[in-house]
Design a protein around this motif. Structure first.
Motif, PDB file in Angstrom:
ATOM      1  N   ALA A   1       0.830  -1.214   0.000  1.00 48.85           N
ATOM      2  CA  ALA A   1       0.000   0.000   0.000  1.00 48.85           C
ATOM      3  C   ALA A   1       0.857   1.253   0.000  1.00 48.85           C
ATOM      4  N   ASP A   2       0.295   2.320  -0.529  1.00 44.02           N
ATOM      5  CA  ASP A   2       0.847   3.657  -0.397  1.00 44.02           C
ATOM      6  C   ASP A   2      -0.140   4.481   0.420  1.00 44.02           C
ATOM      7  N   VAL A   3       0.371   5.177   1.428  1.00 43.23           N
ATOM      8  CA  VAL A   3      -0.466   6.017   2.284  1.00 43.23           C
ATOM      9  C   VAL A   3      -0.205   7.467   1.884  1.00 43.23           C
ATOM     10  N   VAL A   4      -1.279   8.184   1.512  1.00 42.84           N
ATOM     11  CA  VAL A   4      -1.138   9.521   0.929  1.00 42.84           C
ATOM     12  C   VAL A   4      -1.825  10.552   1.816  1.00 42.84           C
TER      13      VAL A   4
ATOM     14  N   ASN B   1       2.614  13.917   1.293  1.00 44.78           N
ATOM     15  CA  ASN B   1       3.504  12.876   1.802  1.00 44.78           C
ATOM     16  C   ASN B   1       2.977  11.502   1.410  1.00 44.78           C
ATOM     17  N   ILE B   2       3.889  10.629   1.001  1.00 48.68           N
ATOM     18  CA  ILE B   2       3.521   9.246   0.676  1.00 48.68           C
ATOM     19  C   ILE B   2       4.362   8.303   1.521  1.00 48.68           C
ATOM     20  N   LEU B   3       3.709   7.456   2.309  1.00 46.69           N
ATOM     21  CA  LEU B   3       4.380   6.365   3.023  1.00 46.69           C
ATOM     22  C   LEU B   3       4.271   5.118   2.154  1.00 46.69           C
ATOM     23  N   ILE B   4       5.380   4.448   1.958  1.00 48.19           N
ATOM     24  CA  ILE B   4       5.396   3.287   1.054  1.00 48.19           C
ATOM     25  C   ILE B   4       5.540   2.015   1.877  1.00 48.19           C
ATOM     26  N   ILE B   5       4.538   1.142   1.769  1.00 45.45           N
ATOM     27  CA  ILE B   5       4.522  -0.120   2.515  1.00 45.45           C
ATOM     28  C   ILE B   5       4.486  -1.275   1.516  1.00 45.45           C
ATOM     29  N   ARG B   6       5.462  -2.153   1.632  1.00 41.82           N
ATOM     30  CA  ARG B   6       5.514  -3.335   0.769  1.00 41.82           C
ATOM     31  C   ARG B   6       5.712  -4.573   1.634  1.00 41.82           C
ATOM     32  N   ARG B   7       4.852  -5.554   1.433  1.00 36.96           N
ATOM     33  CA  ARG B   7       4.895  -6.815   2.182  1.00 36.96           C
ATOM     34  C   ARG B   7       4.844  -6.547   3.698  1.00 36.96           C
ATOM     35  N   GLY B   8       4.046  -5.529   4.089  1.00 36.90           N
ATOM     36  CA  GLY B   8       3.898  -5.190   5.497  1.00 36.90           C
ATOM     37  C   GLY B   8       5.082  -4.449   6.073  1.00 36.90           C
ATOM     38  N   ILE B   9       6.059  -4.084   5.229  1.00 35.81           N
ATOM     39  CA  ILE B   9       7.265  -3.388   5.686  1.00 35.81           C
ATOM     40  C   ILE B   9       7.198  -1.931   5.248  1.00 35.81           C
ATOM     41  N   MET B  10       7.482  -1.024   6.185  1.00 33.32           N
ATOM     42  CA  MET B  10       7.537   0.404   5.853  1.00 33.32           C
ATOM     43  C   MET B  10       8.861   0.668   5.140  1.00 33.32           C
ATOM     44  N   GLN B  11       8.797   0.808   3.823  1.00 35.64           N
ATOM     45  CA  GLN B  11      10.023   0.994   3.047  1.00 35.64           C
ATOM     46  C   GLN B  11      10.590   2.401   3.226  1.00 35.64           C
ATOM     47  N   GLY B  12       9.721   3.384   3.439  1.00 33.41           N
ATOM     48  CA  GLY B  12      10.185   4.757   3.587  1.00 33.41           C
ATOM     49  C   GLY B  12       9.076   5.725   3.221  1.00 33.41           C
TER      50      GLY B  12
ATOM     51  N   GLN C   1      -0.077  11.844 -11.946  1.00 35.16           N
ATOM     52  CA  GLN C   1       1.304  12.114 -12.373  1.00 35.16           C
ATOM     53  C   GLN C   1       2.276  11.144 -11.702  1.00 35.16           C
ATOM     54  N   TYR C   2       2.106  10.941 -10.417  1.00 35.55           N
ATOM     55  CA  TYR C   2       3.044  10.137  -9.636  1.00 35.55           C
ATOM     56  C   TYR C   2       3.115   8.698 -10.152  1.00 35.55           C
ATOM     57  N   TYR C   3       1.948   8.101 -10.410  1.00 35.76           N
ATOM     58  CA  TYR C   3       1.949   6.687 -10.786  1.00 35.76           C
ATOM     59  C   TYR C   3       2.263   6.452 -12.271  1.00 35.76           C
ATOM     60  N   ALA C   4       2.512   7.524 -13.002  1.00 30.19           N
ATOM     61  CA  ALA C   4       3.024   7.347 -14.370  1.00 30.19           C
ATOM     62  C   ALA C   4       4.466   6.854 -14.332  1.00 30.19           C
ATOM     63  N   ASN C   5       5.174   7.068 -13.182  1.00 30.64           N
ATOM     64  CA  ASN C   5       6.581   6.685 -13.080  1.00 30.64           C
ATOM     65  C   ASN C   5       6.892   5.812 -11.873  1.00 30.64           C
ATOM     66  N   HIS C   6       5.859   5.389 -11.143  1.00 30.97           N
ATOM     67  CA  HIS C   6       6.085   4.583  -9.949  1.00 30.97           C
ATOM     68  C   HIS C   6       5.189   3.345  -9.971  1.00 30.97           C
ATOM     69  N   GLN C   7       5.615   2.358  -9.203  1.00 33.25           N
ATOM     70  CA  GLN C   7       4.842   1.122  -9.093  1.00 33.25           C
ATOM     71  C   GLN C   7       3.492   1.403  -8.442  1.00 33.25           C
ATOM     72  N   ILE C   8       2.436   0.879  -9.043  1.00 32.64           N
ATOM     73  CA  ILE C   8       1.095   1.072  -8.500  1.00 32.64           C
ATOM     74  C   ILE C   8       0.824  -0.016  -7.467  1.00 32.64           C
ATOM     75  N   PRO C   9       0.498   0.357  -6.232  1.00 30.52           N
ATOM     76  CA  PRO C   9       0.268  -0.650  -5.190  1.00 30.52           C
ATOM     77  C   PRO C   9      -1.113  -1.288  -5.334  1.00 30.52           C
ATOM     78  N   ASP C  10      -1.355  -2.297  -4.497  1.00 30.10           N
ATOM     79  CA  ASP C  10      -2.687  -2.914  -4.476  1.00 30.10           C
ATOM     80  C   ASP C  10      -3.700  -2.005  -3.778  1.00 30.10           C
ATOM     81  N   GLU C  11      -3.168  -1.120  -2.910  1.00 26.86           N
ATOM     82  CA  GLU C  11      -4.055  -0.317  -2.064  1.00 26.86           C
ATOM     83  C   GLU C  11      -3.483   1.086  -1.895  1.00 26.86           C
TER      84      GLU C  11
END
Length: 601
Positions: A249-252, A264-275, A297-307
């Motif tokens: 998930a990405d938290v926006v 601000n975007i918090l990036i969570i992958r596999r339950g881990i806070m990546q940054g 704009q952001y997701y034109a260049n970034h991985q789209i999360p499930d949530e």
């Protein structure tokens, strides 16, 4: 304003996109609307507005609109138009930093693993990696533990010579047909399980290796294993225990003080806070529209999360429909009221608020150095229009060899690197910078009024690196091409004098003047860009000419060496084994190359 009032009466009730223009016909804002009539009229009613919106409305001289089938289509069109026009009052991801991923080339028969900042179809991505975790270290662990390919060598029907990675046990050499597809596929599965969060196998392997190296008194290698174990611990510590390990998930969060804003975007992958990443968001949009515009704009260049987890004012259904239609991906946009997800949103809000509080002075200073400097430049030099798009040109060569030209572009005082262009000088003999500038500007101006002007927008101001001579040389091309609606100046290095067409005397500004500092930035950037291109071409030409002196190194082998090493210095430092790993280079030829450079040194 009477014309605008008449246009407002004719607005339709359909969804669509509206485009605001200033007095010079520059696009200053692009917005989307569910109902064009209601949305556009709001700007011109005497309602309470933010300072940024009022500043934008004060600059509107005209507008037009495009009707779309739905609000989703309007959102997609809005994103495309923002990319095209880069409007002054829209959110633009100028400071966007794309974090690295590990890319698995699953479309290949024998998938390779590599570091990538761009997302492409046909591959699987793990990451992004940030917050103290180095992606290259993760890739090295994958390579060491599972022996998967990290090179770009194609695996074809004809077997190749195994490279150094095979001999040190880090690759089973499928390119040399020394590994079956099934056996290699098993390695890939295990490596991907590790990247998905299953660290057990790798942790056990690293501990065994560390112990073995320590027993053998190979202390540097043992320390390397310990560092990699520390990195695994760092990844584990970032796991949020209350989150599902499958959560991607990405938290926006969006915070505004009615003048400036931050996301601000918090990036969570596999339950881990990546940054986390925070972006300044100077814009004249409503909060919900600002977030929607930013995310497209952001997701034109970034991985789209499930949530995507966001604040309760975000247009969740619109975004879900947009991602489904644009990327064929089902994204759940969650607007939590309580629980761990609400706590994550509050954390993102705190990050955005802190950034905004600390960055206000920095943002104001940036405005002085960019937009305000452009406004003052128009006044000081009596330019015919606001210099929104500035192009600066420079020439680089050594004694007339490998001549190149550069064009750098600044929009509203900021570098627009996607619009930079390089030129190889084709028609000029010897070291003639005046003639080289004329060739570059002739080729540039030839694009105006053609279909290519879509990609090469007409500049408001052209800046030449040089003095009166360079300015006069370019003025000849302007006259010959009949160009009268583009301002032209030059900036001389020694005294930082500005030469214009309207005055015989130069204009000298105070060294602290933001105008001069902006011109120096664009001039220095044009010089840097030209020099970089020149060195690249010159080194390749020099490398090619040096290699022709070595017996047995023909055109194909020279190309293979250049593709692998890139520079002469790297070839000189390469070992015989590394040289022999290049396709077409036998060990005897590799030894000849090594001997040649050792004799020269």
């Amino acid at each position: 304003m009477n014309e605008i009032q008449e246009k407002l009466k004719l607005l339709p009730d359909d969804p669509g996109v509206y485009i605001m223009l200033d007095a010079d016909k520059n696009v200053i804002y692009v917005g989307k609307a569910r109902n064009l009539k209601n949305r556009v009229r709001q700007y011109f009613h005497a309602s309470v507005k933010t300072e940024k919106v009022m500043a934008m409305v004060a600059n509107i001289a005209d507008f037009y609109y495009i009707i779309t089938k739905s609000e989703i289509d309007a959102l997609a069109l809005e994103n495309n138009l923002i990319k095209k026009y880069k409007p002054k009052y829209n959110i633009l991801l100028k400071d966007d930093k794309t974090y690295p991923y590990i890319r698995v080339h699953i479309s290949e028969k024998y998938p390779a693993f590599s570091v990538s900042r761009k997302l492409k179809k046909g591959s699987k991505y793990f990451g992004p990696y940030m917050g103290g975790v180095r992606v290259k270290d993760v890739l090295e662990i994958v390579n060491m533990a599972f022996g998967v390919r990290t090179c770009a060598v194609a695996v074809g029907e004809k077997p190749k010579k195994p490279c150094l990675e095979y001999h040190i046990g880090r690759c089973p050499a499928p390119c040399a047909h020394l590994c079956t597809e099934e056996a290699y596929g098993e390695r890939v599965k295990r490596a991907m399980r590790f990247l998905d969060g299953d660290e057990g196998e790798v942790e056990k392997l690293l501990k065994e290796k560390m112990t073995a190296f320590a027993d053998a008194e190979e202390f540097e290698l043992a320390l390397d294993c310990k560092n990699k174990l520390d990195m695994l611990d760092k990844i584990k510590l970032k796991r949020i225990t209350s989150l599902n390990r499958d959560m991607n998930a990405d938290v926006v969060a969006y915070i505004s003080n009615n003048i400036y804003a931050a996301i601000n975007i918090l990036i969570i992958r596999r339950g881990i806070m990546q940054g986390a990443s925070t972006f300044p968001a100077e814009n004249a949009s409503a909060d919900a529209e600002a977030v929607s515009t930013f995310l497209t704009q952001y997701y034109a260049n970034h991985q789209i999360p499930d949530e995507i987890v966001a604040q309760d004012f975000v247009e969740d259904k619109l975004l879900e429909d947009y991602f489904r239609g644009k990327y064929s991906k089902n994204v759940s946009v969650v607007l939590p009221k309580q629980g761990i997800r609400r706590q994550l949103v509050e954390m993102a809000e705190s990050n955005a608020r802190e950034y905004l509080e600390k960055a206000v002075d920095k943002i104001r200073h940036k405005e002085d150095m960019t937009v305000n400097a452009c406004k003052r430049l128009q006044e000081v030099l009596h330019l015919s229009r606001y210099p929104r798009r500035m192009e600066c040109y420079d020439i680089s060569n050594i004694s007339g060899v490998d001549k190149v030209g550069s064009m750098v572009v600044f929009l509203d005082g900021e570098a627009d690197r996607q619009s930079y262009r390089r030129f190889r000088i084709k028609t000029v003999e010897g070291a003639n910078d005046f003639a080289s500038l004329q060739e570059v500007l002739r080729r540039r101006l030839a694009k105006l009024g053609t279909e290519e002007e879509e990609r090469f927008e007409k500049p408001d101001l052209v800046i030449i690196d040089g003095g009166k001579g360079q300015l006069s040389a370019v003025k000849e091309i302007f006259d010959r091409e009949g160009v009268t609606d583009i301002d032209l100046i030059s900036l001389a290095k020694r005294e930082e004098e500005i030469f214009t067409l309207g005055k015989k005397e130069s204009v000298v500004l105070d060294k602290r003047d933001y105008c001069l500092q902006m011109l120096q930035r664009i001039r220095d950037e044009a010089h840097r860009f030209a020099i970089t291109y020149f060195r690249n071409i010159h080194s390749k030409n020099a490398l090619s000419s040096v290699l022709t002196e070595i017996d047995g190194v023909g055109k194909a082998r020279r190309r293979a060496l250049m593709d692998r090493f890139g520079t002469l210095d790297r070839i000189m430092r390469a070992s015989v084994e590394e040289l022999a790993s290049v396709e077409g280079i036998s060990r005897n030829i590799a030894q000849q190359i090594k001997d040649y450079f050792e004799e020269k040194l």
